[in-house]
Design a protein around this motif. Structure first.
Motif, PDB file in Angstrom:
ATOM      1  N   GLN A  48       8.536 -36.245 142.472  1.00 25.92           N
ATOM      2  CA  GLN A  48       8.589 -36.401 141.035  1.00 25.92           C
ATOM      3  C   GLN A  48       8.002 -35.197 140.316  1.00 25.92           C
ATOM      4  OE1 GLN A  48      10.431 -38.796 140.224  1.00 25.92           O
ATOM      5  NE2 GLN A  48      10.498 -39.523 142.328  1.00 25.92           N
ATOM      6  N   GLU A  50       9.092 -32.426 141.071  1.00 26.60           N
ATOM      7  CA  GLU A  50      10.234 -31.545 141.333  1.00 26.60           C
ATOM      8  C   GLU A  50       9.964 -30.621 142.505  1.00 26.60           C
ATOM      9  OE1 GLU A  50      12.809 -32.513 140.008  1.00 26.60           O
ATOM     10  OE2 GLU A  50      11.691 -33.803 138.683  1.00 26.60           O
ATOM     11  N   ILE A  78      17.269 -26.552 136.014  1.00 29.48           N
ATOM     12  CA  ILE A  78      17.055 -27.983 136.174  1.00 29.48           C
ATOM     13  C   ILE A  78      17.772 -28.434 137.435  1.00 29.48           C
ATOM     14  CG2 ILE A  78      17.324 -30.246 135.092  1.00 29.48           C
ATOM     15  CD1 ILE A  78      17.523 -28.757 132.405  1.00 29.48           C
ATOM     16  N   SER A  79      17.058 -29.100 138.310  1.00 32.49           N
ATOM     17  CA  SER A  79      17.643 -29.495 139.590  1.00 32.49           C
ATOM     18  C   SER A  79      18.601 -30.660 139.430  1.00 32.49           C
ATOM     19  CB  SER A  79      16.542 -29.852 140.586  1.00 32.49           C
ATOM     20  OG  SER A  79      16.017 -31.135 140.292  1.00 32.49           O
ATOM     21  N   GLN A  82      16.661 -33.898 139.803  1.00 29.48           N
ATOM     22  CA  GLN A  82      15.979 -34.336 138.585  1.00 29.48           C
ATOM     23  C   GLN A  82      16.958 -35.012 137.639  1.00 29.48           C
ATOM     24  OE1 GLN A  82      14.185 -31.213 136.266  1.00 29.48           O
ATOM     25  NE2 GLN A  82      13.587 -32.590 134.621  1.00 29.48           N
ATOM     26  N   ARG A  85      17.865 -38.474 139.089  1.00 30.09           N
ATOM     27  CA  ARG A  85      16.783 -39.450 139.029  1.00 30.09           C
ATOM     28  C   ARG A  85      16.536 -39.938 137.609  1.00 30.09           C
ATOM     29  NH1 ARG A  85      14.281 -36.079 143.110  1.00 30.09           N
ATOM     30  NH2 ARG A  85      13.096 -34.991 141.501  1.00 30.09           N
ATOM     31  N   GLN A  86      16.830 -39.094 136.635  1.00 26.48           N
ATOM     32  CA  GLN A  86      16.612 -39.492 135.244  1.00 26.48           C
ATOM     33  C   GLN A  86      17.880 -40.048 134.595  1.00 26.48           C
ATOM     34  OE1 GLN A  86      14.551 -36.417 133.065  1.00 26.48           O
ATOM     35  NE2 GLN A  86      12.935 -36.250 134.587  1.00 26.48           N
ATOM     36  N   THR A 652       5.787 -38.025 134.379  1.00 22.36           N
ATOM     37  CA  THR A 652       6.114 -38.811 135.558  1.00 22.36           C
ATOM     38  C   THR A 652       4.823 -39.219 136.254  1.00 22.36           C
ATOM     39  OG1 THR A 652       8.226 -37.687 135.899  1.00 22.36           O
ATOM     40  CG2 THR A 652       7.281 -38.815 137.791  1.00 22.36           C
ATOM     41  N   THR A 665       9.288 -42.487 134.774  1.00 24.31           N
ATOM     42  CA  THR A 665       9.402 -41.344 133.867  1.00 24.31           C
ATOM     43  C   THR A 665       9.928 -41.797 132.517  1.00 24.31           C
ATOM     44  OG1 THR A 665       9.908 -39.858 135.718  1.00 24.31           O
ATOM     45  CG2 THR A 665      10.419 -39.064 133.504  1.00 24.31           C
TER      46      THR A 665
END
Length: 753
Positions: A48, A50, A78-79, A82, A85-86, A652, A665
């Motif tokens: 979390q 990253e 930005i991965s 990420q 997950r969001q 997070t 998050t």
């Protein structure tokens, strides 16, 4: 490869292929292959966070691998993990995480991208118009916005480069570039399967697999299926509005016999059969109930029909060959094509008051050669680039109250040639000078045809009985545009993880021909319009403090913007719509971007971003009221799709739970007021708003399983992302808006092996 062979390859791969591949944001291009035993970080709170610091993230913003802090460019990385997950649905979610960025789905479509950064972009997706933000999939330029709303699945990271990138990325990156970076397959058997179910019967199915054939050859593919009912209904035809029906796929093969050779062949295909988004009426037309606004902003009464089909596909070949310890040769060859069949009901009623059936078609071939040098004090790249593209289409403008139709059709052919170089030299251990230059030459040929017909629709769109009338435009013309786009920067790094930089650069967006141009009203349309140009200055700081627990990226910029291409469409007294493109004089743009990240403990991280843009026209010359002398209306025009402030914040928190790691998050993003067009329109312009999202993820101790719940737009905010403005009784007083998604909830289960 012939087009028939291309289609055969893509169709054969459609069931086993994917659009991208994913690993954490920290991973480098040459990452270790993913295996079940190689994923311990996936089951800890560091997931979390990253998984690594921004100081370690490797990006390719300057066509070579560098850490994010070392790159003297205002950018975000930005991965894909990420974003997944969001609960990001597609790349338009980037606007909620990136300063001074606007990414929206175009009016009337489900998969056409509208992009603006620092006030610079392009709203009109018509063939012939160039985007202002360049989109790249693995270094392959995507020339058209149709099919460019990329879904987030199996993507390693997305890089957002702000400001002109004309030296390394060339034409049409005048406002910036977005790089969609996929993952290499590696040489281990691996795979992912994910299913998600959510509001409005959302069902997402994603599968990916990588299979080693030999020690040097791997093949892989994935497929993603997205289905969702609409947020609203078409009250005339009964079908869903704002639904989703997308199949995206990719297949690839990679050959790497040793560390000096890497070859990838890839094909992708995306088919979007979602219903057209017709928007909703914002005002009535007198007392006629057929023109009254609907109760829900997601409902419509459009009667033009519900056929919408967007296809985007391509093949590419990439080769990297290390010629010595210092020199690497890279080649990127690609072919892409797309087609769109759609309809837009401007009046949003069952009547053909103002209807537009349309189709678009495009294809492009690109070839890029790069020679990369990595010396002790000198690093850089030299390259050559070639593009051969054709974009074409046709549409009817139906004015039902006059029983007339105007057919518009045409194409634009583009050949673009470029040579570029960008190098960095270490003057001392702490001071680096970077210099780059690109020369670009575009040759364009535009063909435009417009004709009036009596009847509802022209023969091109099914009315063989339509009576042909006045030919309004009929020409073919050619123009060439060339430009030098230099860039210089100076970086001072007094200590590790601290980079102070200053840069200066130029960018341009190619000129062209207005495909809607009406030679009766504006005879000069046959001459086309000129390129846009921008000169940008930037000061920045990229740093890590407090033993790498606090990260700060700060940039301030000032840009001088000239000859902005502005499309103006206005009703005319003959019952049609006149279109013309202005090169709108001069403007000043300045602002700042701040991104921070705090990781005080292994189980907690927080991040925030702030963007500020001040954009003002200094000169805006246009023809008004049928005049023949241009008039300066700078004090009556504003920058579209450019909120003054964009703000994002999230944190997070993680804890051990049920043999794995549970993380939560919450996130909030705010955008200040913005207008949808250069002329302020109170009925359409959007007030500032906030979006609140929240996500919870549980990852098993071995990293193989993930269970998630994503809540988006928790306050159920209503906010406009597009619109049309055709007032007046003749056009049904057609002022319509398009809206972002309502509150949604999605549950996800994922397994990796």
């Amino acid at each position: 490869m012939g087009r028939r062979s291309l289609r055969l390859l893509l169709n054969l791969g459609a069931g086993t292929v994917a659009l991208a591949a994913s690993i954490p944001a920290s991973a480098q291009i040459t990452e270790t292959p993913r295996t079940p035993d190689a994923r311990p970080a996936e089951n800890a709170a560091s997931v979390q966070a990253e998984e690594s610091s921004p100081a370690d993230i490797v990006v390719t913003a300057r066509r070579r691998e560098e850490t994010l802090i070392d790159v003297p460019i205002s950018m975000s990385a930005i991965s894909g993990d990420q974003l997944e997950r969001q609960g990001a649905v597609d790349i338009t979610a980037l606007q909620d995480k990136t300063p001074n960025l606007t990414l929206q789905i175009a009016r009337g479509s489900n998969s056409t991208l509208i992009a603006f950064s620092r006030g610079v972009g392009q709203q009109d997706p018509l063939w012939g118009f160039e985007p202002g933000i360049g989109l790249y999939i693995d270094d392959v330029y995507v020339a058209r916005p149709q099919g460019a709303v990329l879904d987030i699945f199996d993507v390693e990271r997305v890089e957002v480069l702000r400001g002109p990138q004309g030296t390394l990325y060339g034409r049409n990156t005048i406002g910036g570039a977005i790089k969609y970076v996929t993952k290499k397959l590696g040489h281990e058997l691996s795979g992912t399967a994910r299913v998600a179910y959510g509001s409005y019967d959302q069902l997402d199915l994603v599968g990916q697999i990588a299979v080693p054939i030999t020690d040097s050859l791997s093949i892989g593919g994935a497929i993603a299926r997205y289905k969702r009912d609409g947020y609203g209904r078409n009250l005339t035809t009964g079908v869903d509005q704002y639904d989703k029906d997308v199949l995206a796929a990719r297949v690839s093969a990679e050959f790497s016999p040793n560390d000096d050779i890497f070859v990838r062949i890839a094909g992708d295909r995306t088919l979007d059969k979602s219903n057209p988004r017709h928007g909703t009426r914002l005002v009535g037309n007198g007392t006629d109930p057929r023109y009254a606004p609907t109760n829900s902003v997601y409902d419509t009464r459009a009667g033009i029909g519900d056929r919408n089909r967007v296809l985007a596909q391509g093949v590419s070949g990439t080769g990297e060959f290390r010629l010595s310890d210092a020199v690497t040769f890279k080649t990127i060859t690609a072919y892409r094509e797309g087609s769109t069949d759609t309809v837009i009901d401007f009046d949003n009623t069952a009547l053909p008051t103002l209807d537009v059936p349309a189709y678009y078609q495009d294809n492009q071939f690109t070839q890029e050669l790069q020679l990369l040098y990595e010396g002790e004090r000198l690093q850089g790249v030299f390259g050559l680039y070639y593009l051969d593209a054709t974009a074409s289409g046709a549409f009817d403008t139906v004015v039902g109250l006059l029983n007339t139709t105007t057919l518009t059709s045409g194409r634009v052919k583009t050949k673009s040639y470029a040579a570029f170089g960008d190098f960095t030299y270490a003057l001392t251990e702490t001071l680096k000078l970077s210099a780059g230059l690109r020369y670009t030459k575009d040759d364009k040929t535009g063909t435009v045809f417009r004709r009036n017909y009596t009847g509802i629709r022209s023969p091109r769109f099914g009315n063989a009985a339509a009576v042909p009338g006045l030919i309004r435009t009929d020409y073919t013309n050619s123009r060439s545009f060339d430009q030098f786009t230099p860039r210089f920067s100076l970086s001072y790094e007094p200590r590790r993880d601290l980079n102070l930089y200053a840069s200066w650069g130029k960018g341009f967006k190619s000129g062209g021909f207005d495909m809607r141009g009406d030679a009766v009203f504006t005879p000069t349309t046959v001459n086309g319009y000129d390129p846009e140009k921008i000169t940008s200055y930037e000061l920045g700081l990229k740093s890590a403090f407090l033993d790498r627990t606090l990260f700060v990226n700060l940039a301030g910029y000032y840009s001088r913007y000239k000859d902005q291409q502005v499309t103006v469409q206005v009703p005319n007294i003959a019952g049609g719509i006149a279109s013309f493109v202005d090169n709108a004089g001069k403007a000043d743009i300045y602002g700042l971007e701040l991104e921070t990240r705090l990781v005080p403990a292994r189980w907690f991280s927080a991040q925030a971003s702030l963007g500020y843009t001040h954009a003002k026209y200094k000169e805006f010359l246009t023809f008004i009221a049928g005049g023949t002398t241009p008039v300066d209306v700078a004090n009556q025009r504003v920058f579209q799709n450019t909120p003054k402030f964009t703000v994002n914040g999230s944190f997070t928190a993680s804890t051990d739970f049920a043999g794995g790691t549970l993380s939560v998050t919450p996130e909030v993003s705010l955008r200040s007021d913005y207008t949808l067009f250069e002329i302020p329109t109170p009925a359409l312009d959007q007030d500032g708003y906030a979006l609140v999202n929240a996500s919870a993820n549980w990852i098993s101790g071995d990293g193989r399983y993930r269970v998630a719940m994503n809540l988006r737009n928790l306050t159920d905010a209503r906010y406009r992302v597009g619109g049309y403005n055709f007032p007046g009784a003749l056009f049904g007083n057609s002022i319509i808006g398009y809206y972002g998604p309502p509150r949604t909830a999605t549950a996800t289960f994922e397994v990796r092996f």
